[in-house]
Each structure stands twice: as C-alpha cells, then as structure tokens.
Motif scaffolding. Structure first.
Motif, mmCIF file in Angstrom:
data_model
loop_
_atom_site.group_PDB
_atom_site.id
_atom_site.type_symbol
_atom_site.label_atom_id
_atom_site.label_comp_id
_atom_site.label_asym_id
_atom_site.label_seq_id
_atom_site.Cartn_x
_atom_site.Cartn_y
_atom_site.Cartn_z
ATOM 1 N N ARG A 50 -8.554 9.737 10.018
ATOM 2 C CA ARG A 50 -10.007 9.346 10.038
ATOM 3 C C ARG A 50 -11.081 10.459 10.069
ATOM 4 O O ARG A 50 -10.344 11.529 10.368
ATOM 5 N N ALA A 51 -12.306 10.446 10.002
ATOM 6 C CA ALA A 51 -13.204 11.468 9.922
ATOM 7 C C ALA A 51 -12.990 12.412 11.355
ATOM 8 O O ALA A 51 -13.307 13.574 11.415
ATOM 9 N N ASP A 52 -12.841 11.682 12.532
ATOM 10 C CA ASP A 52 -12.807 12.279 13.812
ATOM 11 C C ASP A 52 -11.371 12.888 14.008
ATOM 12 O O ASP A 52 -11.120 13.657 15.069
ATOM 13 N N GLY A 53 -10.246 13.134 13.243
ATOM 14 C CA GLY A 53 -9.035 13.714 13.131
ATOM 15 C C GLY A 53 -8.205 12.711 13.814
ATOM 16 O O GLY A 53 -7.029 12.842 13.858
ATOM 17 N N SER A 54 -8.499 11.372 14.465
ATOM 18 C CA SER A 54 -7.651 10.459 14.813
ATOM 19 C C SER A 54 -6.668 9.851 13.625
ATOM 20 O O SER A 54 -7.317 10.037 12.485
ATOM 21 N N LEU A 55 -5.454 9.162 13.939
ATOM 22 C CA LEU A 55 -4.831 8.495 12.938
ATOM 23 C C LEU A 55 -4.508 6.938 13.229
ATOM 24 O O LEU A 55 -4.240 6.794 14.437
ATOM 25 N N GLN A 56 -4.802 6.080 12.323
ATOM 26 C CA GLN A 56 -4.337 5.042 12.576
ATOM 27 C C GLN A 56 -3.117 4.617 11.553
ATOM 28 O O GLN A 56 -3.035 4.798 10.544
ATOM 29 N N GLN A 57 -2.357 3.916 12.188
ATOM 30 C CA GLN A 57 -0.955 3.597 11.832
ATOM 31 C C GLN A 57 -0.817 2.254 11.105
ATOM 32 O O GLN A 57 -1.403 1.161 11.574
ATOM 33 N N SER A 58 -0.138 2.437 9.676
ATOM 34 C CA SER A 58 0.051 1.267 9.177
ATOM 35 C C SER A 58 1.139 1.235 8.451
ATOM 36 O O SER A 58 2.028 2.098 8.649
ATOM 37 N N PHE A 59 1.427 0.484 7.082
ATOM 38 C CA PHE A 59 2.692 0.640 6.266
ATOM 39 C C PHE A 59 2.200 0.411 5.070
ATOM 40 O O PHE A 59 1.247 -0.235 4.677
ATOM 41 N N GLY A 60 2.754 1.274 4.108
ATOM 42 C CA GLY A 60 2.460 1.363 2.667
ATOM 43 C C GLY A 60 3.475 1.928 1.833
ATOM 44 O O GLY A 60 4.436 2.413 2.249
ATOM 45 N N GLY A 61 3.384 1.792 0.522
ATOM 46 C CA GLY A 61 4.178 2.311 -0.521
ATOM 47 C C GLY A 61 3.842 1.570 -1.827
ATOM 48 O O GLY A 61 3.337 0.380 -1.940
ATOM 49 N N ASP A 62 3.918 2.257 -2.817
ATOM 50 C CA ASP A 62 3.241 1.745 -4.173
ATOM 51 C C ASP A 62 3.847 0.266 -4.455
ATOM 52 O O ASP A 62 3.109 -0.598 -4.753
ATOM 53 N N THR A 63 5.144 0.171 -4.563
ATOM 54 C CA THR A 63 5.717 -1.184 -4.973
ATOM 55 C C THR A 63 5.431 -2.253 -3.939
ATOM 56 O O THR A 63 5.491 -3.377 -4.189
ATOM 57 N N LEU A 64 5.532 -1.525 -2.651
ATOM 58 C CA LEU A 64 5.151 -2.702 -1.533
ATOM 59 C C LEU A 64 3.875 -3.347 -1.522
ATOM 60 O O LEU A 64 3.475 -4.418 -1.568
ATOM 61 N N ASN A 65 3.010 -2.390 -1.726
ATOM 62 C CA ASN A 65 1.452 -2.521 -1.963
ATOM 63 C C ASN A 65 1.244 -3.719 -2.985
ATOM 64 O O ASN A 65 0.648 -4.697 -2.918
ATOM 65 N N THR A 66 1.765 -3.520 -4.249
ATOM 66 C CA THR A 66 1.910 -4.581 -5.343
ATOM 67 C C THR A 66 2.539 -5.619 -4.719
ATOM 68 O O THR A 66 2.036 -6.711 -5.419
ATOM 69 N N ALA A 67 3.631 -5.678 -4.168
ATOM 70 C CA ALA A 67 4.298 -6.788 -3.783
ATOM 71 C C ALA A 67 3.400 -7.814 -2.906
ATOM 72 O O ALA A 67 3.482 -9.160 -2.971
ATOM 73 N N VAL A 68 2.740 -7.148 -2.124
ATOM 74 C CA VAL A 68 1.749 -8.105 -1.193
ATOM 75 C C VAL A 68 0.715 -8.558 -1.886
ATOM 76 O O VAL A 68 0.510 -9.717 -1.772
ATOM 77 N N TYR A 69 -0.005 -7.731 -2.808
ATOM 78 C CA TYR A 69 -1.089 -8.243 -3.362
ATOM 79 C C TYR A 69 -0.777 -9.505 -4.624
ATOM 80 O O TYR A 69 -1.371 -10.399 -4.882
ATOM 81 N N LEU A 70 0.724 -9.220 -5.132
ATOM 82 C CA LEU A 70 1.048 -10.139 -5.837
ATOM 83 C C LEU A 70 1.579 -11.227 -5.205
ATOM 84 O O LEU A 70 1.139 -12.617 -5.860
ATOM 85 N N SER A 71 2.183 -11.259 -4.172
ATOM 86 C CA SER A 71 2.276 -12.473 -3.411
ATOM 87 C C SER A 71 1.185 -13.408 -3.117
ATOM 88 O O SER A 71 0.964 -14.542 -2.941
ATOM 89 N N ARG A 72 0.143 -12.485 -2.547
ATOM 90 C CA ARG A 72 -1.155 -13.521 -2.362
ATOM 91 C C ARG A 72 -1.760 -13.780 -3.393
ATOM 92 O O ARG A 72 -2.445 -14.963 -3.449
ATOM 93 N N ALA A 73 -1.670 -13.257 -4.714
ATOM 94 C CA ALA A 73 -2.252 -13.912 -5.961
ATOM 95 C C ALA A 73 -1.533 -15.020 -6.349
ATOM 96 O O ALA A 73 -2.293 -16.102 -6.945
ATOM 97 N N MET A 74 -0.159 -14.978 -6.325
ATOM 98 C CA MET A 74 0.533 -16.057 -7.020
ATOM 99 C C MET A 74 0.930 -17.270 -6.072
ATOM 100 O O MET A 74 1.046 -18.187 -6.236
ATOM 101 N N GLY A 75 0.760 -16.991 -4.619
ATOM 102 C CA GLY A 75 0.884 -17.993 -3.635
ATOM 103 C C GLY A 75 2.561 -18.661 -3.916
ATOM 104 O O GLY A 75 3.418 -18.122 -3.893
#
Length: 310
Positions: A27-52
């Motif tokens: 973030r702008a103040d130097g702190s870090l927000q933790q999550s998860f990601g990766g190109d094919t995983l990002n696509t998998a999530v959005y694809l799952s949301r779109a296809m239901g």
C-alpha cells in the motif's frame, strides 16, 4: 483444429493448470495486504464466477501442507473451483510475490518461488494420476507462466497430455504471459512455447509479451506467425487499446472500455481471458466475447489486487 463453439448439452469440464502464490499488495503507506493470486488461478476464479453451474472448473497445481495452502484450498472451494487435482506435498510451500504499483496503476512484481511445490506437480509419483485424468477434460487452459514453473520434465509431460487431449476433441487454450525472469534464457522460453503452440486452439496473447519473446515487429507479424502454426483463433490483448482478433479467417477489432481512474492493472488480462472464454463456450461470437472481456477487465483494474469481491 476447432474454434470454441458451444460444447453441447452436457456440462463442460474445464481444467486450468498453473500456480497460485501468496500475494502481498504494497500500500501507499508501506504496509502489506496479504491475499492469493496467480495468472491461471485468477482466470479460474473469474471463469467459475462467469460460468456458474453451466460448467465444472477445476484447478490443477501442487501446494504444501502449510496453513497458507489450507486457506488457498478453502477459498477456491468457496469460489466453486474443483480441488480433485490439487496435490498437497508434505514439507513444501507455495510461492510468494509482492505487487508494487506506481501512480498510474502499473505493476512491478517481486517473486520468491524457486522452491514452490508446483515445480513437482507432474514429476512426482502422485502426478501420474493427474496426467492421466487431464485428456478427459473438454477444455485445458494454461499459460506461459505454467510452462516456466513446471520445468523441462513437467513441460514435456504437459505436451504429451495436450496431444492426447486434442485427439479426444478437447479444446486447448493458451495465454502467453511471458515473464523473462522465470526462464534461463530467451531461447529456452522460445523453444518451450514452440513445443506447445501446435496444439493450441485459442491463443490469448499480450502483444508486448509476444514482441519481447519473439521480436515481432507489429500485430500483423504476430497474426502471420500464428497462422503458420495453424492456430484457428488468436486474440491480441492491448491494454487500453482495442483488442484484435483473427478467427477462422475473419478479423475483429473490439475497442476497450474507457476507465477514468486505473487503480491496479493486476489480473486485467487474466479476467479478460476468463470472460472471453466463458462467452465463447456459451455461444457468443468473438466480438461479443471480447466486449465481455473488456467489461470485466475494466472493473478489475479499478480495485486493488488480483481478485475483486464477488
């Protein structure tokens, strides 16, 4: 080769192959927000949301037996993603990366992934069952990052799977995502890409990555190269500019949606690919599918991080 027409009355099975990492967003103040990601995983999530419930979306990877890996699996299941082929390797860990963004929303990545569990996804004995299952899917999706993290032996086995899957009428989708730091040399990356491209039905390409990897002078040169390989459907993603499509001899030019303020371009291309693929599998033509891709990407780049809230 076949373009991505609807897959018939049955519920299609889609497997996305790749790596998810621990994501740190600075973030702008130097702190870090933790999550998860990766190109094919990002696509998998959005694809799952779109296809239901119109499709089954599975993710294929290897993780550790740590709490971060536990949380990844919990979140993926919550997104409706199948975990049958997520290997859990004792004593191993997932990779980690940090996203730093400038005032224009452009990204810089720092990676810690040399010992990531995914590197052994197809090389350990447990991987044999995964490899045997993949040719039965209707759609297989992977990226240039997938090719890099699997290593030479894993790539060789992936190519064998792609060839067998296409013999069973599976559709193969490839997102080029070239990251020079993941490769020993540009020549090694070129050889790896050329080994898989003859098996690809839909190529989702970022123009800058194609130019960096193969030195193409312009978009026309990219299209010419993929026509020589025989790829029937090629989409050139160009950020805020119109995407260009060649599909079975037809050409499409689809403008991007204007966004007043870009916050973070992470997963812009991944989300575009997901919406494009979902639309094509649902019966939309290439132009309409690209419009869907632009719509989703325009939302994603206005939110920090790879995955926006549902």
């Amino acid at each position: 080769m076949s373009t991505l027409s609807p897959l018939g009355p049955h519920t299609p099975r889609i497997a996305l192959i790749g790596e998810c990492m621990i994501e740190l967003q600075q973030r702008a103040d130097g702190s870090l927000q933790q999550s998860f990601g990766g190109d094919t995983l990002n696509t998998a999530v959005y694809l799952s949301r779109a296809m239901g419930d119109r499709a089954r979306v599975d993710y294929v990877t290897a993780l550790g037996d740590d709490s971060f890996s536990d949380e990844m699996c919990r979140r993926w299941a919550g997104e409706g993603i199948g975990l049958d082929w997520v290997q859990r390797l004792p004593g191993r860990l997932p990779g980690l990366y940090c996203i730093q963004t400038d005032a224009a929303g452009e990204r810089r990545f720092l990676y810690w992934r040399n010992e990531a569990a995914v590197r052994d996804c197809f090389t350990l004995p447990n991987g044999a069952a995964t490899l045997a299952a993949l040719p039965d899917y209707d759609v297989l999706y992977f990226s240039g990052i997938t090719l890099a993290v699997l290593g030479a032996q894993g790539r060789e086995r992936l190519v064998e799977v792609l060839a067998e899957a296409r013999q069973r009428d599976a559709r193969i989708v490839f997102d080029n995502n070239y990251r020079p730091r993941l490769w020993a040399s540009r020549e090694a990356a070129q050889a790896a890409y050329r080994s898989v491209l003859p098996h690809v039905d839909l190529a989702l390409l970022t123009v800058e990555d194609e130019q960096a990897l193969f030195g193409f002078a312009d978009c026309a040169a990219v299209f010419d190269a993929y026509a020589q390989v025989g790829t029937p459907e090629v989409v050139l993603k160009r950020g805020a500019e119109a995407c260009l499509i060649r599909c079975d001899g037809e050409a499409f030019d689809v403008p991007a949606q204007k966004v007043e303020r870009v916050i973070d371009t992470t997963a812009a291309g991944d989300s575009f690919s997901a919406a494009y693929l979902a639309s094509r599998l649902s019966g939309a033509g290439p132009a309409d599918a690209a419009e869907a891709g632009h719509r989703l990407a325009s939302r994603v780049i206005q939110v920090p991080g790879a995955l926006i809230p549902r």
